[in-house]
Scaffold this motif. Structure first.
Motif, PDB file in Angstrom:
ATOM      1  N   LEU A 224     -10.771  35.920  15.783  1.00  0.00           N
ATOM      2  CA  LEU A 224     -11.020  34.806  14.730  1.00  0.00           C
ATOM      3  C   LEU A 224     -11.715  35.551  13.460  1.00  0.00           C
ATOM      4  O   LEU A 224     -12.192  36.507  13.717  1.00  0.00           O
ATOM      5  CB  LEU A 224     -12.198  33.864  15.217  1.00  0.00           C
ATOM      6  N   ILE A 225     -11.267  35.165  12.376  1.00  0.00           N
ATOM      7  CA  ILE A 225     -11.895  35.386  10.965  1.00  0.00           C
ATOM      8  C   ILE A 225     -12.595  34.011  10.279  1.00  0.00           C
ATOM      9  O   ILE A 225     -11.870  33.168  10.248  1.00  0.00           O
ATOM     10  CB  ILE A 225     -10.944  35.847  10.147  1.00  0.00           C
ATOM     11  N   VAL A 226     -13.975  34.238  10.087  1.00  0.00           N
ATOM     12  CA  VAL A 226     -14.553  32.963   9.597  1.00  0.00           C
ATOM     13  C   VAL A 226     -15.601  33.229   8.470  1.00  0.00           C
ATOM     14  O   VAL A 226     -16.183  34.416   8.395  1.00  0.00           O
ATOM     15  CB  VAL A 226     -15.340  32.454  10.795  1.00  0.00           C
ATOM     16  N   GLU A 227     -15.585  32.356   7.544  1.00  0.00           N
ATOM     17  CA  GLU A 227     -16.550  32.294   6.583  1.00  0.00           C
ATOM     18  C   GLU A 227     -17.483  31.164   6.636  1.00  0.00           C
ATOM     19  O   GLU A 227     -16.541  30.157   6.708  1.00  0.00           O
ATOM     20  CB  GLU A 227     -16.046  32.659   5.100  1.00  0.00           C
ATOM     21  N   THR A 233     -25.981  35.659  10.789  1.00  0.00           N
ATOM     22  CA  THR A 233     -26.671  36.944  11.147  1.00  0.00           C
ATOM     23  C   THR A 233     -26.837  37.199  12.778  1.00  0.00           C
ATOM     24  O   THR A 233     -26.877  38.171  13.305  1.00  0.00           O
ATOM     25  CB  THR A 233     -27.991  37.077  10.556  1.00  0.00           C
ATOM     26  N   ASP A 234     -26.692  36.041  13.225  1.00  0.00           N
ATOM     27  CA  ASP A 234     -27.307  36.010  14.916  1.00  0.00           C
ATOM     28  C   ASP A 234     -25.797  35.988  15.641  1.00  0.00           C
ATOM     29  O   ASP A 234     -25.689  35.946  16.936  1.00  0.00           O
ATOM     30  CB  ASP A 234     -27.980  34.837  15.406  1.00  0.00           C
ATOM     31  N   LEU A 235     -24.562  35.893  14.999  1.00  0.00           N
ATOM     32  CA  LEU A 235     -23.335  35.844  15.504  1.00  0.00           C
ATOM     33  C   LEU A 235     -23.057  36.907  16.804  1.00  0.00           C
ATOM     34  O   LEU A 235     -22.496  36.531  17.829  1.00  0.00           O
ATOM     35  CB  LEU A 235     -22.164  35.949  14.643  1.00  0.00           C
ATOM     36  N   PRO A 236     -23.460  38.030  16.698  1.00  0.00           N
ATOM     37  CA  PRO A 236     -23.346  39.052  17.799  1.00  0.00           C
ATOM     38  C   PRO A 236     -23.946  38.782  18.846  1.00  0.00           C
ATOM     39  O   PRO A 236     -23.427  39.246  20.021  1.00  0.00           O
ATOM     40  CB  PRO A 236     -23.667  40.282  17.152  1.00  0.00           C
ATOM     41  N   GLU A 237     -24.704  38.050  18.881  1.00  0.00           N
ATOM     42  CA  GLU A 237     -25.638  37.657  19.942  1.00  0.00           C
ATOM     43  C   GLU A 237     -25.046  36.361  20.996  1.00  0.00           C
ATOM     44  O   GLU A 237     -25.647  35.992  21.785  1.00  0.00           O
ATOM     45  CB  GLU A 237     -27.209  37.257  19.941  1.00  0.00           C
ATOM     46  N   PHE A 253     -14.300  38.662  14.605  1.00  0.00           N
ATOM     47  CA  PHE A 253     -14.622  39.097  16.154  1.00  0.00           C
ATOM     48  C   PHE A 253     -13.800  38.492  16.810  1.00  0.00           C
ATOM     49  O   PHE A 253     -12.593  37.768  16.629  1.00  0.00           O
ATOM     50  CB  PHE A 253     -16.072  38.261  16.346  1.00  0.00           C
ATOM     51  N   TYR A 254     -13.597  38.772  18.226  1.00  0.00           N
ATOM     52  CA  TYR A 254     -13.035  38.555  19.617  1.00  0.00           C
ATOM     53  C   TYR A 254     -13.881  37.466  20.185  1.00  0.00           C
ATOM     54  O   TYR A 254     -15.024  37.778  20.631  1.00  0.00           O
ATOM     55  CB  TYR A 254     -12.566  39.590  20.196  1.00  0.00           C
ATOM     56  N   LEU A 255     -13.223  36.669  20.719  1.00  0.00           N
ATOM     57  CA  LEU A 255     -13.938  35.239  21.293  1.00  0.00           C
ATOM     58  C   LEU A 255     -13.234  35.152  22.638  1.00  0.00           C
ATOM     59  O   LEU A 255     -12.014  34.938  22.783  1.00  0.00           O
ATOM     60  CB  LEU A 255     -13.947  34.185  20.601  1.00  0.00           C
ATOM     61  N   ASP A 256     -13.980  35.154  23.965  1.00  0.00           N
ATOM     62  CA  ASP A 256     -13.305  34.803  25.244  1.00  0.00           C
ATOM     63  C   ASP A 256     -13.216  33.105  25.091  1.00  0.00           C
ATOM     64  O   ASP A 256     -13.825  32.447  24.573  1.00  0.00           O
ATOM     65  CB  ASP A 256     -14.530  34.716  26.302  1.00  0.00           C
ATOM     66  N   ALA A 257     -11.994  32.829  25.450  1.00  0.00           N
ATOM     67  CA  ALA A 257     -11.366  31.310  25.340  1.00  0.00           C
ATOM     68  C   ALA A 257     -12.047  30.434  25.912  1.00  0.00           C
ATOM     69  O   ALA A 257     -12.424  29.442  25.376  1.00  0.00           O
ATOM     70  CB  ALA A 257      -9.860  31.334  25.968  1.00  0.00           C
ATOM     71  N   ILE A 258     -12.939  30.797  27.090  1.00  0.00           N
ATOM     72  CA  ILE A 258     -13.941  30.012  27.743  1.00  0.00           C
ATOM     73  C   ILE A 258     -14.924  29.279  26.895  1.00  0.00           C
ATOM     74  O   ILE A 258     -15.682  28.322  26.869  1.00  0.00           O
ATOM     75  CB  ILE A 258     -14.111  30.656  28.986  1.00  0.00           C
ATOM     76  N   HIS A 259     -15.442  30.013  25.857  1.00  0.00           N
ATOM     77  CA  HIS A 259     -16.496  29.829  25.125  1.00  0.00           C
ATOM     78  C   HIS A 259     -15.978  29.191  23.629  1.00  0.00           C
ATOM     79  O   HIS A 259     -17.078  29.071  22.629  1.00  0.00           O
ATOM     80  CB  HIS A 259     -17.296  30.878  24.966  1.00  0.00           C
ATOM     81  N   MET A 264     -17.311  27.058  18.303  1.00  0.00           N
ATOM     82  CA  MET A 264     -16.623  26.193  17.289  1.00  0.00           C
ATOM     83  C   MET A 264     -17.695  25.264  16.834  1.00  0.00           C
ATOM     84  O   MET A 264     -17.952  25.168  15.524  1.00  0.00           O
ATOM     85  CB  MET A 264     -15.566  25.395  17.548  1.00  0.00           C
ATOM     86  N   ARG A 265     -18.424  24.616  17.724  1.00  0.00           N
ATOM     87  CA  ARG A 265     -19.776  23.447  17.612  1.00  0.00           C
ATOM     88  C   ARG A 265     -20.815  24.652  16.729  1.00  0.00           C
ATOM     89  O   ARG A 265     -21.412  24.089  15.588  1.00  0.00           O
ATOM     90  CB  ARG A 265     -20.118  23.143  18.528  1.00  0.00           C
ATOM     91  N   LYS A 266     -21.122  25.776  17.085  1.00  0.00           N
ATOM     92  CA  LYS A 266     -22.100  26.567  16.161  1.00  0.00           C
ATOM     93  C   LYS A 266     -21.487  26.806  14.779  1.00  0.00           C
ATOM     94  O   LYS A 266     -22.274  26.630  13.745  1.00  0.00           O
ATOM     95  CB  LYS A 266     -22.225  27.508  16.914  1.00  0.00           C
ATOM     96  N   LEU A 267     -20.545  27.206  14.737  1.00  0.00           N
ATOM     97  CA  LEU A 267     -19.752  27.672  13.502  1.00  0.00           C
ATOM     98  C   LEU A 267     -19.744  26.214  12.556  1.00  0.00           C
ATOM     99  O   LEU A 267     -20.153  26.281  11.216  1.00  0.00           O
ATOM    100  CB  LEU A 267     -18.278  28.133  13.587  1.00  0.00           C
ATOM    101  N   SER A 268     -19.381  25.152  12.923  1.00  0.00           N
ATOM    102  CA  SER A 268     -19.426  23.888  12.257  1.00  0.00           C
ATOM    103  C   SER A 268     -20.823  23.516  11.594  1.00  0.00           C
ATOM    104  O   SER A 268     -20.792  23.095  10.467  1.00  0.00           O
ATOM    105  CB  SER A 268     -19.009  22.830  13.218  1.00  0.00           C
TER     106      SER A 268
END
Length: 300
Positions: A224-227, A233-237, A253-259, A264-268
């Motif tokens: 995923l590529i997101v802006e 800043t807390d994305l890596p966690e 970043f790379y994301l496990d499909a299960i999450h 997506m809710r956090k990004l929104s």
């Protein structure tokens, strides 16, 4: 119907175990990808399918016949192309193709001529003058001009340029439409991904993954590529996020499909300005099993 059925096959060379209890099946009318690096066991598996090697344990059937005991009958219905073709040096390419076809009682045809044209082969040259790529073309033309029901191709595009690789892929898809069955052994992951219905990955003589591309993609991470309007800043966690990198306001970043749903809710909630998602490729899956860095990351 399974055109190829490999059941718990082990092949020993002295104390060395080249194949370790492998099982796979290739269904009628499908293109099956068989991938792994050199020395993984691909060619040994294919030689047992062709009846050139006898399994130490287990059984291989082609067209519901025993690959070892019924090899002569089976070979009347299959075409095989190795990764390193040796030809009769004093015959021309055209003469070689005609000879290979005559062994199957197939007379020269318009199909053969069309294939020579598509592969851009000069059939008048002596085989001794051919490059590796042209030798591969001779073998491919002879195979594709045959009336085979099963094509076993072991690294068949070695030496071909990108244009000829595309021609090769087009022909595979045409054969599939005709109901032919194809086993494609390769380390060219992009090639396998473009044409194959299902794949199996072999490593050190063991099948470590098999299934359709869609099924196997669920086992890897998407990119995923997101802006966002608000900082991440807390994305890596975040759970399921791996290998995150920041470039100004954009995160990759790379994301496990299960999450996916949770992330997506956090990004929104941060206000998405840009979002690109790429499904995992076959290469991602391949590296998951072979790349020591990724492998150690998976185990953490």
């Amino acid at each position: 119907m399974s055109v190829i059925k490999v059941q718990q096959v082990t092949k020993m060379f002295g104390d060395f175990k080249a194949l370790d209890d492998i099982s796979l099946s290739v269904e009628a009318g499908e293109i099956f990808g068989f991938i792994g690096p050199n020395g993984a066991g691909k060619s040994t598996t294919i030689r047992t399918m062709l009846g050139l090697l006898k399994p130490t344990f287990g059984q291989i059937q082609l067209f519901e016949k025993d690959a070892w005991k019924d090899a002569v009958t089976i070979h009347q219905r299959l075409a095989y192309v190795p990764g390193d073709v040796n030809l009769w040096p004093n015959l021309t390419g055209g003469e070689t193709i005609d000879l290979l076809l005559s062994m199957q009682d197939i007379k020269p045809s318009a199909k053969k001529e069309a294939l020579i044209k598509r592969f851009d082969l000069d059939p008048t040259k002596k085989a001794r003058s051919y490059s590796k790529g042209n030798r591969q073309k001779v073998a491919l033309i002879a195979a594709f001009a045959s009336d085979a029901d099963l094509f076993i191709l072991d690294e068949p595009t070695a030496g071909l340029d990108p244009l000829m690789e595309r021609v090769f892929q087009e022909i595979l898809l045409e054969l599939k439409k005709e109901g032919k069955t194809i086993l494609l052994s390769s380390h060219l992951l992009a090639e396998v991904e473009k044409v194959c219905d299902r794949v199996a990955i072999i490593r050190q003589g063991k099948i470590i993954e098999k299934g359709s591309l869609e099924e196997m993609r669920h086992l890897t991470r998407m990119k995923l590529i997101v802006e966002t309007r608000e900082p991440l800043t807390d994305l890596p966690e975040w759970e399921g996020v791996h290998d995150s990198k920041r470039s100004e306001n954009t995160w990759t970043f790379y994301l496990d499909a299960i999450h996916l749903d949770t992330v997506m809710r956090k990004l929104s909630s941060r206000g998405i300005l840009k979002l690109e998602s790429t499904p995992p490729s076959l290469e991602d899956l391949f590296l998951r099993h072979y790349d020591p860095v990724q492998a150690s990351d998976e185990e953490v």
